[in-house]
Design an enzyme around this catalytic site. Structure first.
Site, PDB file in Angstrom:
ATOM      1  N   SER A 190       0.882  -1.301   0.105  1.00 22.87           N
ATOM      2  CA  SER A 190      -0.026  -0.015   0.069  1.00 22.87           C
ATOM      3  C   SER A 190       1.033   1.374  -0.118  1.00 22.87           C
ATOM      4  O   SER A 190       1.598   1.563  -0.818  1.00 22.87           O
ATOM      5  CB  SER A 190      -0.903  -0.030   1.084  1.00 22.87           C
TER       6      SER A 190
ATOM      7  N   ASP B 272      -2.733   6.178  -3.396  1.00 21.89           N
ATOM      8  CA  ASP B 272      -1.270   5.617  -2.816  1.00 21.89           C
ATOM      9  C   ASP B 272      -0.885   4.571  -3.689  1.00 21.89           C
ATOM     10  O   ASP B 272      -1.577   4.571  -4.673  1.00 21.89           O
ATOM     11  CB  ASP B 272      -1.597   5.316  -1.196  1.00 21.89           C
TER      12      ASP B 272
ATOM     13  N   ASP C  22      -1.067   1.292  -3.727  1.00 19.33           N
ATOM     14  CA  ASP C  22      -2.197   0.522  -4.260  1.00 19.33           C
ATOM     15  C   ASP C  22      -3.531   0.975  -4.587  1.00 19.33           C
ATOM     16  O   ASP C  22      -4.454   0.267  -5.165  1.00 19.33           O
ATOM     17  CB  ASP C  22      -2.095  -0.860  -3.576  1.00 19.33           C
TER      18      ASP C  22
ATOM     19  N   ASP D 132      -5.918   2.018  -3.101  1.00 18.21           N
ATOM     20  CA  ASP D 132      -7.293   2.197  -2.266  1.00 18.21           C
ATOM     21  C   ASP D 132      -7.350   3.286  -1.434  1.00 18.21           C
ATOM     22  O   ASP D 132      -8.363   3.399  -0.614  1.00 18.21           O
ATOM     23  CB  ASP D 132      -7.133   0.933  -1.265  1.00 18.21           C
TER      24      ASP D 132
END
EC number: 5.4.2.10
Length: 445
Positions: free
Chosen positions: A102, A241, A243, A245
């Site tokens: 992430s 960010d 990833d 999400d």
């Protein structure tokens, strides 16, 4: 022991449990569990990742372990975490796996699972995988091995899904948008979604090299986006960010629009207001007050999108999120999706014919300071009497005018010190004082 934390398995690449050897065993263990619980003889798993260099190694190891257990694998390549959740359902897979850490630095990585519904894997299945990891790895008869194929149209499938959450009779033709991709998983699909809906897009940080993910960019470092929006004369900016999400936004004046602002917009400015909103213990008090005035329900969950999701399901609501930009709109997606969350804000802008700054004109956050104290080793701050005394003293000082929150990160050795109150200078001073107290006690412990 349990290898799963609050957001899957995470750590520094090359150190247990984020090693190729462990990933191979994890793939095999997960494959064995999926075979037992799948109605199909050879269950299907979709496997995606972000842009970290180490992701390619972990992908190969996981894929090999899954195939050895007799599981078929569809390789999606670099895609946002919510894209893997969507494609798990769209491709009728038994599970989805994401290789990502992430918003963490490039040297970290992680592995997390989605159920066939595109939701976080139930704790019971995680526990079964943990138990299977204790057993020896053995290879099935060759005839029972699984195999892997690469899904060549995964990007296009996800782009179309995102666009389907934006009203068909709306467009973004009159908007100029700066999109910060964090050199991460949305580097290709992110700008494409907004371009295909008609926006003029300026893409930033969309050249991943495997090592630059989240490096002074993205939702955790929005400063350059704030500057770029003003320099380009854009209507707004959007930052993901690593990833994708999480999302934060920027208005045309360069002001930051965080997760609390986004929840405020979706809850009070949208044509169809939700019955209630789930925030977290980190949500600003101003959001709670504003929603109460708008007759919109509000409850706080623990930090982490899995807890927000749990509270949404318990209350029968669809809208929730965190100040960091994890935004859930369960009527659109099963998990936090940065692109879809941004599209819902853009929907409100179009239907109200208002600029982003106008939607939050009446919403002012209470001064809040968050200090992340990074430690060599994690400790429980509430197990140290001297720290507890400091926390109690701070709470007494702010009584009725603010609050403090001290919590451990679920993914890294960090203590988060949050102070919120009606006096900005007092809040800053108190936050630094408490952070220094944590640092001092950590050195003693």
């Amino acid at each position: 022991m349990s290898y799963f934390g609050t957001d899957g398995i995470r750590g520094k690449f090359g150190q247990m449990p984020i090693t190729p050897e462990f990933a191979l065993k994890l793939g095999f263990a997960a494959g064995k569990v999926l075979k037992r619980t799948s109605p199909k003889n050879k269950p299907l798993v979709v496997l995606g990742k972000d842009t970290r260099l180490s992701g390619y190694i972990l992908e190969s190891a996981l894929q090999a372990g899954l195939n050895a257990a007799g599981v078929y694998v569809h390789l999606l390549g670099p895609l946002p975490t919510p894209a893997i959740a969507h494609l798990t359902r769209a491709l009728h897979a038994h599970a989805g796996i994401v290789i990502s850490a992430s918003h963490n630095p490039y040297f970290d990585n992680g592995i997390k699972f989605f159920s066939s519904e595109g939701k976080k894997l139930p704790d019971s299945l995680q526990e079964e995988i943990n138990k299977e990891l204790e057993k020896d790895l053995f290879i099935e008869d060759t005839a029972n091995l699984g195999k892997s194929v690469r899904v060549t149209d995964a990007n296009g499938r996800y782009i179309e899904f995102c666009k389907s959450t934006f009203p068909y009779h709306f467009d973004l033709n009159n908007l100029k948008i700066v999109v910060d991709c964090a050199h991460g998983a949305a580097y290709s699909v992110g700008p494409s979604v907004f371009r295909e809906l008609g926006a003029k897009v300026v893409a930033l940080y969309n050249e991943p090299d495997g090592l630059n993910i989240n490096e002074n960019c993205g939702s955790t470092h929005p400063e350059s986006l704030q500057k770029a929006v003003v320099e380009h004369g854009a209507d707004l900016g959007i930052a993901f960010d690593g990833d994708a999400d999480r999302v934060v936004m920027v208005d045309k004046f360069g002001n930051l629009i965080d997760g609390d602002h986004i929840l405020y917009i979706l809850a009070t400015q949208a044509k169809n207001k939700p019955a209630g909103v789930v925030g977290t213990v980190m949500s600003n008090m101003a959001l709670e007050v504003a929603l109460e005035k708008a007759n919109v329900g509000f409850v706080r969950a623990k930090v982490g999108d899995r807890y927000v999701l749990q509270a949404l399901e318990e209350n029968g609501w669809v809208t929730g999120g965190e100040p960091s930009g994890h935004i859930l709109t369960l009527d659109k997606s099963t998990t936090g999706d940065a692109i879809i969350a941004a599209l819902q804000v853009l929907t409100v802008m179009v239907e109200q014919n208002k600029a982003l700054h106008e939607l939050v004109h009446d919403f002012k956050l209470y001064p809040q300071v968050l200090v992340n104290v990074r430690l060599e080793q994690m400790l429980d701050p509430y197990s140290i009497p001297a720290l507890v005394a400091e926390f109690n003293k701070a709470e007494e000082q702010l009584k009725g005018r603010g609050r403090i929150l001290i919590r451990k990160s679920g993914t890294e050795p960090v203590i988060r010190v949050m102070v919120e109150g009606d006096n900005e200078q007092e809040v800053k001073t108190l936050a630094e004082h408490l952070a220094n107290a944590v640092r001092s006690q950590a050195q003693v412990a």
